[in-house]
Design a protein around this motif. Structure first.
Motif, PDB file in Angstrom:
ATOM      1  N   UNK A 256       0.813  -1.219   0.000  1.00  0.00           N
ATOM      2  CA  UNK A 256       0.000   0.000   0.000  1.00  0.00           C
ATOM      3  C   UNK A 256       0.846   1.269   0.000  1.00  0.00           C
ATOM      4  N   UNK A 257       2.157   1.131  -0.159  1.00  0.00           N
ATOM      5  CA  UNK A 257       3.038   2.284  -0.267  1.00  0.00           C
ATOM      6  C   UNK A 257       3.711   2.703   1.020  1.00  0.00           C
ATOM      7  N   UNK A 258       3.279   2.195   2.140  1.00  0.00           N
ATOM      8  CA  UNK A 258       3.895   2.563   3.411  1.00  0.00           C
ATOM      9  C   UNK A 258       5.261   1.896   3.561  1.00  0.00           C
ATOM     10  N   UNK A 259       6.124   2.550   4.325  1.00  0.00           N
ATOM     11  CA  UNK A 259       7.435   1.980   4.611  1.00  0.00           C
ATOM     12  C   UNK A 259       7.469   1.487   6.049  1.00  0.00           C
ATOM     13  N   UNK A 260       8.398   0.609   6.320  1.00  0.00           N
ATOM     14  CA  UNK A 260       8.509   0.056   7.669  1.00  0.00           C
ATOM     15  C   UNK A 260       9.557  -1.031   7.699  1.00  0.00           C
ATOM     16  N   UNK A 261       9.305  -2.024   8.535  1.00  0.00           N
ATOM     17  CA  UNK A 261      10.223  -3.150   8.693  1.00  0.00           C
ATOM     18  C   UNK A 261       9.651  -4.387   8.005  1.00  0.00           C
ATOM     19  N   UNK A 262      10.428  -4.956   7.086  1.00  0.00           N
ATOM     20  CA  UNK A 262      10.059  -6.249   6.510  1.00  0.00           C
ATOM     21  C   UNK A 262      10.488  -7.342   7.476  1.00  0.00           C
ATOM     22  N   UNK A 263       9.578  -8.280   7.710  1.00  0.00           N
ATOM     23  CA  UNK A 263       9.861  -9.384   8.631  1.00  0.00           C
ATOM     24  C   UNK A 263      10.103 -10.650   7.817  1.00  0.00           C
ATOM     25  N   UNK A 264      11.319 -11.172   7.944  1.00  0.00           N
ATOM     26  CA  UNK A 264      11.758 -12.296   7.118  1.00  0.00           C
ATOM     27  C   UNK A 264      11.921 -13.524   8.000  1.00  0.00           C
ATOM     28  N   UNK A 265      11.166 -14.550   7.661  1.00  0.00           N
ATOM     29  CA  UNK A 265      11.195 -15.794   8.425  1.00  0.00           C
ATOM     30  C   UNK A 265      12.212 -16.756   7.823  1.00  0.00           C
ATOM     31  N   UNK A 266      13.065 -17.309   8.660  1.00  0.00           N
ATOM     32  CA  UNK A 266      13.934 -18.411   8.260  1.00  0.00           C
ATOM     33  C   UNK A 266      13.166 -19.700   8.504  1.00  0.00           C
ATOM     34  N   UNK A 267      13.026 -20.496   7.453  1.00  0.00           N
ATOM     35  CA  UNK A 267      12.152 -21.670   7.526  1.00  0.00           C
ATOM     36  C   UNK A 267      12.934 -22.968   7.473  1.00  0.00           C
ATOM     37  N   UNK A 268      12.477 -23.913   8.286  1.00  0.00           N
ATOM     38  CA  UNK A 268      12.917 -25.294   8.148  1.00  0.00           C
ATOM     39  C   UNK A 268      11.936 -25.956   7.188  1.00  0.00           C
ATOM     40  N   UNK A 269      12.463 -26.554   6.127  1.00  0.00           N
ATOM     41  CA  UNK A 269      11.601 -27.106   5.080  1.00  0.00           C
ATOM     42  C   UNK A 269      11.944 -28.557   4.813  1.00  0.00           C
ATOM     43  N   UNK A 270      11.146 -29.145   3.910  1.00  0.00           N
ATOM     44  CA  UNK A 270      11.386 -30.529   3.511  1.00  0.00           C
ATOM     45  C   UNK A 270      12.072 -30.567   2.174  1.00  0.00           C
TER      46      UNK A 270
END
Length: 206
Positions: free
Chosen positions: A86-100
């Motif tokens: 939507x155009x707002x700025x802020x903090x991107x939250x990045x998840x480190x994932x355990x996957x198969x």
């Protein structure tokens, strides 16, 4: 009066000028390579989604492709400066994932918020989005002198974790193609170096 040219200084200047011209030519070559890559990115935007495992190990040719994956378990969160859809700025939250099947090293951008505090309402699950590289924070000039470390794929999720706003989708048009400007700069540096040395020689002979 004999006008002598200092041999060592002249060799050093000519070597530096040759190096700058070489860097300018290299930037012109990189420009054409980047143009072809940007065309490929634009084509990837229109392609059908695939499982992320089909693109791993990832290379530049797979970037901006729509993918699906399964984040089996979130093992940690990191933050980076981000832009919401939507155009707002802020903090991107990045998840480190355990996957198969997707293998190790999968990261998912799960949205943007005004706070760097990690979200608590999402512990994993199916994700869909576009795949890019996780920013490494290394200055571009450093890539000229050091080998780039292995890069990590990042899925920018179409949806957001609870309490977050979806991150703006990756756009190939945001990828810079400044190689022509860099080439012109290197050629100018070479020309300026020759002019300065010529002026220095002229003063020496006087």
């Amino acid at each position: 009066m004999t006008r002598r040219v200092p041999v060592v200084a002249t060799i050093l200047v000519l070597f530096a000028v040759a190096a700058m011209i070489g860097l300018g030519v290299w930037q012109l070559q990189r420009r054409h390579e980047k143009e072809a890559l940007l065309a490929l990115y634009a084509a990837n935007i229109a392609r059908l989604p695939v499982a992320v495992s089909a693109l791993l190990p990832l290379d530049d040719a797979g970037l901006f492709r729509a993918v699906s994956a399964d984040c089996g378990q979130v093992t940690g969160w990191t933050t980076a400066a981000g832009h919401a859809a939507d155009g707002r700025t802020g903090w991107s939250h990045i998840a480190a994932c355990r996957t198969g099947a997707e293998g190790p090293g999968l990261h998912v951008d799960m949205g943007v918020s005004p706070s760097p505090e990690a979200p608590k309402g999402w512990t994993g699950g199916p994700v869909r989005g576009r795949i890019v590289w996780l920013p490494d924070g290394q200055p571009l000039i450093a890539h000229l002198f050091t080998a780039r470390a292995p890069r990590t794929p990042l899925i920018v999720s179409d949806g957001a974790a609870p309490g977050l706003t979806p991150t703006a989708p990756p756009d190939p048009e945001s990828v810079p193609n400044n190689h022509l400007a860099y080439a012109v700069q290197w050629f100018l540096f070479a020309g300026v170096a020759l002019v300065i040395y010529a002026v220095a020689l002229r003063r020496r002979w006087r």
